[in-house]
Design a protein around this motif. Structure first.
Motif, PDB file in Angstrom:
ATOM      1  N   MET A   1      -6.489   1.529  -4.516  1.00  0.00           N
ATOM      2  CA  MET A   1      -5.903   2.136  -3.333  1.00  0.00           C
ATOM      3  C   MET A   1      -4.381   2.046  -3.384  1.00  0.00           C
ATOM      4  N   LYS A   2      -3.876   0.906  -3.874  1.00  0.00           N
ATOM      5  CA  LYS A   2      -2.432   0.727  -3.954  1.00  0.00           C
ATOM      6  C   LYS A   2      -1.809   1.785  -4.859  1.00  0.00           C
ATOM      7  N   LEU A   3      -2.486   2.107  -5.976  1.00  0.00           N
ATOM      8  CA  LEU A   3      -1.979   3.109  -6.906  1.00  0.00           C
ATOM      9  C   LEU A   3      -1.991   4.493  -6.265  1.00  0.00           C
ATOM     10  N   LEU A   4      -3.028   4.813  -5.486  1.00  0.00           N
ATOM     11  CA  LEU A   4      -3.094   6.091  -4.794  1.00  0.00           C
ATOM     12  C   LEU A   4      -1.974   6.190  -3.761  1.00  0.00           C
ATOM     13  N   LEU A   5      -1.733   5.110  -3.034  1.00  0.00           N
ATOM     14  CA  LEU A   5      -0.638   5.097  -2.056  1.00  0.00           C
ATOM     15  C   LEU A   5       0.702   5.286  -2.744  1.00  0.00           C
ATOM     16  N   LEU A   6       0.882   4.625  -3.900  1.00  0.00           N
ATOM     17  CA  LEU A   6       2.131   4.781  -4.631  1.00  0.00           C
ATOM     18  C   LEU A   6       2.283   6.201  -5.137  1.00  0.00           C
ATOM     19  N   ALA A   7       1.189   6.812  -5.552  1.00  0.00           N
ATOM     20  CA  ALA A   7       1.247   8.194  -6.030  1.00  0.00           C
ATOM     21  C   ALA A   7       1.673   9.132  -4.905  1.00  0.00           C
ATOM     22  N   PHE A   8       1.090   8.967  -3.710  1.00  0.00           N
ATOM     23  CA  PHE A   8       1.490   9.796  -2.573  1.00  0.00           C
ATOM     24  C   PHE A   8       2.951   9.532  -2.203  1.00  0.00           C
ATOM     25  N   ALA A   9       3.340   8.282  -2.178  1.00  0.00           N
ATOM     26  CA  ALA A   9       4.721   7.947  -1.841  1.00  0.00           C
ATOM     27  C   ALA A   9       5.677   8.494  -2.888  1.00  0.00           C
ATOM     28  N   SER A  10       5.294   8.417  -4.150  1.00  0.00           N
ATOM     29  CA  SER A  10       6.120   8.940  -5.236  1.00  0.00           C
ATOM     30  C   SER A  10       6.290  10.436  -5.096  1.00  0.00           C
ATOM     31  N   PHE A  11       5.210  11.118  -4.730  1.00  0.00           N
ATOM     32  CA  PHE A  11       5.277  12.553  -4.519  1.00  0.00           C
ATOM     33  C   PHE A  11       6.277  12.881  -3.420  1.00  0.00           C
ATOM     34  N   LEU A  12       6.183  12.178  -2.313  1.00  0.00           N
ATOM     35  CA  LEU A  12       7.102  12.416  -1.215  1.00  0.00           C
ATOM     36  C   LEU A  12       8.539  12.130  -1.613  1.00  0.00           C
ATOM     37  N   PHE A  13       8.715  11.053  -2.336  1.00  0.00           N
ATOM     38  CA  PHE A  13      10.039  10.646  -2.758  1.00  0.00           C
ATOM     39  C   PHE A  13      10.647  11.684  -3.692  1.00  0.00           C
ATOM     40  N   ALA A  14       9.829  12.235  -4.583  1.00  0.00           N
ATOM     41  CA  ALA A  14      10.331  13.152  -5.592  1.00  0.00           C
ATOM     42  C   ALA A  14      10.560  14.551  -5.053  1.00  0.00           C
ATOM     43  N   LEU A  15       9.748  14.993  -4.128  1.00  0.00           N
ATOM     44  CA  LEU A  15       9.920  16.340  -3.613  1.00  0.00           C
ATOM     45  C   LEU A  15      11.182  16.400  -2.783  1.00  0.00           C
ATOM     46  N   ALA A  16      12.064  17.294  -3.140  1.00  0.00           N
ATOM     47  CA  ALA A  16      13.364  17.335  -2.495  1.00  0.00           C
ATOM     48  C   ALA A  16      13.662  18.710  -1.939  1.00  0.00           C
ATOM     49  N   PRO A  17      13.150  19.043  -0.769  1.00  0.00           N
ATOM     50  CA  PRO A  17      13.400  20.352  -0.220  1.00  0.00           C
ATOM     51  C   PRO A  17      14.845  20.537   0.226  1.00  0.00           C
ATOM     52  N   ALA A  18      15.235  21.789   0.317  1.00  0.00           N
ATOM     53  CA  ALA A  18      16.623  22.096   0.612  1.00  0.00           C
ATOM     54  C   ALA A  18      16.862  22.438   2.062  1.00  0.00           C
ATOM     55  N   LEU A  19      18.067  22.237   2.481  1.00  0.00           N
ATOM     56  CA  LEU A  19      18.525  22.705   3.774  1.00  0.00           C
ATOM     57  C   LEU A  19      19.116  24.093   3.553  1.00  0.00           C
ATOM     58  N   ALA A  20      19.323  24.853   4.608  1.00  0.00           N
ATOM     59  CA  ALA A  20      19.665  26.267   4.506  1.00  0.00           C
ATOM     60  C   ALA A  20      20.836  26.567   3.576  1.00  0.00           C
ATOM     61  N   ASP A  21      21.921  25.827   3.632  1.00  0.00           N
ATOM     62  CA  ASP A  21      23.100  26.158   2.849  1.00  0.00           C
ATOM     63  C   ASP A  21      23.257  25.321   1.589  1.00  0.00           C
ATOM     64  N   ASN A  22      22.297  24.491   1.264  1.00  0.00           N
ATOM     65  CA  ASN A  22      22.418  23.591   0.126  1.00  0.00           C
ATOM     66  C   ASN A  22      21.829  24.196  -1.133  1.00  0.00           C
ATOM     67  N   THR A  23      22.265  23.640  -2.267  1.00  0.00           N
ATOM     68  CA  THR A  23      21.612  23.957  -3.523  1.00  0.00           C
ATOM     69  C   THR A  23      20.366  23.090  -3.614  1.00  0.00           C
ATOM     70  N   PRO A  24      19.447  23.436  -4.495  1.00  0.00           N
ATOM     71  CA  PRO A  24      18.276  22.578  -4.652  1.00  0.00           C
ATOM     72  C   PRO A  24      18.653  21.138  -5.032  1.00  0.00           C
ATOM     73  N   SER A  25      19.671  20.958  -5.849  1.00  0.00           N
ATOM     74  CA  SER A  25      20.079  19.596  -6.223  1.00  0.00           C
ATOM     75  C   SER A  25      20.585  18.806  -5.020  1.00  0.00           C
ATOM     76  N   GLU A  26      21.366  19.447  -4.177  1.00  0.00           N
ATOM     77  CA  GLU A  26      21.844  18.770  -2.972  1.00  0.00           C
ATOM     78  C   GLU A  26      20.672  18.447  -2.052  1.00  0.00           C
ATOM     79  N   ALA A  27      19.685  19.317  -2.030  1.00  0.00           N
ATOM     80  CA  ALA A  27      18.509  19.112  -1.193  1.00  0.00           C
ATOM     81  C   ALA A  27      17.722  17.893  -1.650  1.00  0.00           C
ATOM     82  N   ALA A  28      17.679  17.657  -2.954  1.00  0.00           N
ATOM     83  CA  ALA A  28      16.963  16.487  -3.467  1.00  0.00           C
ATOM     84  C   ALA A  28      17.517  15.219  -2.842  1.00  0.00           C
TER      85      ALA A  28
END
Length: 182
Positions: A1-28
């Motif tokens: 279960m701990k590994l599954l939780l870390l996988a979900f948390a890692s996914f959230l941590f890695a996904l970096a959506p952008a704000l309207a005027d930002n580049t994708p890198s700035e959004a990360a």
């Protein structure tokens, strides 16, 4: 279960959506700060609406679990007072935010989530409206620490750059579904 939780948390941590005027890198970098602040509603707003709809579709089975099992699962993933009816009434954005708030609460019970750092290494465009961002992230849940390289995809919309779900997320949802025999 701990590994599954870390996988979900890692996914959230890695996904970096952008704000309207930002580049994708700035959004990360902006998304990392949103997650660090535990602002899951804010994080959900940074995803492409179609991605949120897809996410919900992958996990909608949680509201179809038998009552004896389903009630406990819904509370674990959507918080105290969550019922089949209340979860079904959530918008796609609210569903995403509530689910990850629940996942992160479980991770806290396992020793807490440490959003160490994220470094954007570069961008790779795919056509005019999609950009893939390469990041290196360090994080942990309790004593379990991980450093990973992630490729995060973004779609340019009228509202700005928005995060897309990746294959890892689809796999995790499938794994969760399989754990319930669905």
């Amino acid at each position: 279960m701990k590994l599954l939780l870390l996988a979900f948390a890692s996914f959230l941590f890695a996904l970096a959506p952008a704000l309207a005027d930002n580049t994708p890198s700035e959004a990360a970098k902006a998304y990392y700060e949103t997650m660090k602040a535990k602002d899951y509603n804010g994080a959900a707003k940074l995803f492409d609406p179609e991605a949120l709809k897809s996410f919900r579709g992958m996990l909608d089975f949680l509201t179809d679990l038998p009552d004896e099992e389903g009630a406990e699962v819904l509370v674990a993933f959507f918080g105290e007072g969550a019922t089949k009816e209340s979860v079904k009434k959530l918008s796609d954005s609210e569903f995403f935010a509530s689910f990850f708030k629940g996942v992160m609460a479980q991770a806290e019970e396992e020793g807490g989530v440490d959003f160490g750092e994220v470094k954007v290494l570069g961008e790779v465009p795919e056509g005019a409206d999609v950009v893939h961002v390469l990041t290196r992230s360090k994080m942990g849940v309790g004593e379990l620490k991980i450093e990973s390289m992630e490729v995060i995809s973004f779609k340019k919309t009228e509202a700005g750059w928005k995060a897309l779900l990746n294959g890892e997320m689809t796999g995790m949802a499938g794994q969760l579904k399989a754990s319930f025999g669905k």
